[in-house]
Design a protein around this motif. Structure first.
Motif: not given
Length: 314
Positions: A124-150
């Protein structure tokens, strides 16, 4: 004697449970983040079956805390989100905000929010990894951290045995990564009148505290009452107050509706929008301190006798 011992055990269990309700718990934060940022969740991309699984998880927690459903159908507020950064076949995707309400019968409400979606596998775009398409972006900080805080703040305020002088509306936003879509949708289709909202506090990327930079608290200039609210606030972490109400997260949608906001954020890091944003890199002790700080801010907001005024900061 047996009856006395049983009574003492019951009292001890009650006091232990009550004491837990009085504090933010690191084990619960870890549980939420490790669940949401697990590889099995495949990065919680908007429209994926995994992001709906994340929504189910949040809804289950809201039910556990006995929050009232405040969506259009139960806890859900459904909407469509468009992928616009890249060309994909499924550019229009289904998404949900998950909304729970602590109804204290008050005239005014404080909104607490965080987004729970992330980049999926990079398509869906926005990856900072030039070879990132197809790789899992877990987003622990962005934004599982905020959701956990919520979720932890929802647990605290719904189980603290207090009838607060304000209502509390907890919103887990969908499709933030596609352009703040969920929060924009809520502010255009509110399930609670916007004029009843005194302030909105947003958490996005609060898991990677760096003592050199401190915690950014953005939106301090959006009401003349924030200085009073922060006057006696103390914390074991460094925090910096910034005036601007605009910014790259969901509080912006509320700011544009003339609602005072705060945005809690620990800043960028090399794992931002990368496949390496994983749960084991979160600073859980600092995350608890950030949430304790936010809890104090919320409690001070609820000490205000009137609705907070609003100031444009730019």
């Amino acid at each position: 004697m047996k009856n006395i011992n049983l009574f003492l055990i019951v009292c001890l269990l009650f006091l232990t449970k009550y004491a837990q309700a009085q504090q933010i718990e690191i084990p619960k934060l870890k549980k939420h983040i490790y669940y949401l940022a697990d590889d099995k969740m495949k990065g919680r991309g908007t429209g994926s079956k995994e992001v709906f699984k994340a929504a189910d998880y949040i809804e289950k927690e809201f039910k556990k805390y006995k929050l009232q459903p405040k969506g259009d159908h139960g806890y859900r507020q459904s909407f469509k989100a468009k992928v616009w950064k890249v060309k994909v076949a499924d550019s229009i995707r289904d998404a949900d905000n998950i909304i729970g309400f602590v109804d204290n019968g008050a005239a005014l409400t404080v909104v607490i929010g965080a987004h729970y979606d992330h980049l999926g596998t990079g398509h869906q775009g926005s990856s900072k990894d030039s070879l990132g398409v197809g790789k899992i972006h877990n987003g622990a900080d962005d934004n599982a951290s905020g959701t956990a805080g919520l979720l932890e703040l929802a647990r605290y305020f719904s189980t603290n045995k207090e009838k607060e002088p304000y209502n509390l509306l907890f919103i887990a936003f969908g499709a933030e990564e596609l352009g703040l879509v969920g929060s924009k949708y809520f502010t255009e289709h509110p399930t609670l009148p916007l004029e009843k909202i005194t302030a909105m506090l947003n958490m996005d990327m609060i898991g990677r505290y760096n003592s050199d930079n401190g915690l950014a608290v953005i939106g301090y200039g959006t009401s003349s009452q924030w200085p009073t609210i922060f006057k006696d606030i103390q914390a074991p972490i460094k925090f910096n107050l910034s005036k601007d109400g605009n910014g790259g997260s969901d509080q912006t949608s509320f700011y544009k509706k003339n609602i005072p906001v705060l945005f809690f954020h620990t800043g960028g890091h090399p794992d931002y929008h990368m496949p390496t944003d994983d749960a084991d890199k979160i600073d859980y002790k600092a995350l608890k301190s950030i949430l304790d700080l936010e809890k104090s801010v919320i409690e001070n907001v609820m000490k205000q006798s009137d609705k907070m005024d609003f100031i444009w900061t730019n």
